[in-house]
Design a protein around this motif. Structure first.
Motif, mmCIF file in Angstrom:
data_model
loop_
_atom_site.group_PDB
_atom_site.id
_atom_site.type_symbol
_atom_site.label_atom_id
_atom_site.label_comp_id
_atom_site.label_asym_id
_atom_site.label_seq_id
_atom_site.Cartn_x
_atom_site.Cartn_y
_atom_site.Cartn_z
ATOM 1 N N LYS A 95 -8.972 -65.356 -36.946
ATOM 2 C CA LYS A 95 -8.268 -66.608 -37.207
ATOM 3 C C LYS A 95 -9.214 -67.796 -37.358
ATOM 4 O O LYS A 95 -8.786 -68.941 -37.332
ATOM 5 N N LYS A 114 -7.359 -71.264 -38.461
ATOM 6 C CA LYS A 114 -6.065 -70.906 -39.043
ATOM 7 C C LYS A 114 -4.971 -71.884 -38.636
ATOM 8 O O LYS A 114 -4.225 -72.388 -39.466
ATOM 9 N N LYS A 115 -4.877 -72.175 -37.355
ATOM 10 C CA LYS A 115 -3.810 -73.051 -36.859
ATOM 11 C C LYS A 115 -3.918 -74.455 -37.464
ATOM 12 O O LYS A 115 -2.923 -75.013 -37.930
#
Length: 177
Positions: A95, A114-115
């Motif tokens: 991620k 990613k977030k």
């Protein structure tokens, strides 16, 4: 704020499912077909792979000079910077992804979480992971952080493809980086 104006390029139609299974020993034509397919996928997602303009706030070297005293592990979320340049290297680890962005003044690392990227553009991390190649010219916006290893990085909140590279960079390329 400097403004880059890029010409609109005509992208040849093509690609196809056969181009999806390309490995490092593929011919230049297979790689070109795959990259054309990636450009079409960007268009399908509503993202123009050959942008007209991008407004940048700093060059890579300006950021390096302005934030040379930022401590390892420290992050500046309250500021927003934008830089444009060529992706010279990239690595994706689950991620999190890192990329080396080079402009006319120097280089800076991109820290792609990613977030953080998906908060601004749903599916943005998947686009970075699957559609951005070494050699593409991109514009990024985000905050700054210095990694624990001491590398100044832009924490990417927004990424725009400015020019999709259709061919890989030469193996012996030793440009400004």
């Amino acid at each position: 704020m400097a403004k880059y104006t890029l010409p609109l390029l005509n992208l040849p139609k093509g690609g196809g499912a056969a181009a999806a299974a390309v490995d490092s020993t593929s011919s230049e034509e297979d790689i070109r077909k795959l990259r054309i397919q990636k450009a079409e996928e960007l268009r399908t997602a509503g993202r123009e792979p050959y942008a007209y303009t991008f407004d940048r706030t700093h060059s890579a070297q300006e950021l390096q000079d302005l934030h040379k005293d930022l401590a390892n592990g420290e992050q500046l979320d309250h500021i927003s910077v934008s830089v444009a340049g060529r992706i010279m290297a990239r690595r994706v680890m689950g991620k999190l992804a890192f990329a080396r962005l080079v402009d006319a003044s120097g280089a800076i690392q991109l820290y792609v979480d990613k977030k953080t990227l998906d908060e601004q553009h749903e599916g943005g991390f998947a686009e970075f992971k699957n559609l951005i190649d070494t050699g593409d010219i991109v514009g990024v916006e985000g905050g700054l952080r210095r990694t624990d290893k001491g590398e100044l990085s832009i924490v990417v909140r927004k990424l725009d493809v400015l020019t999709k590279s259709l061919l890989p960079l030469p193996d012996k390329w030793h440009g400004p980086c």
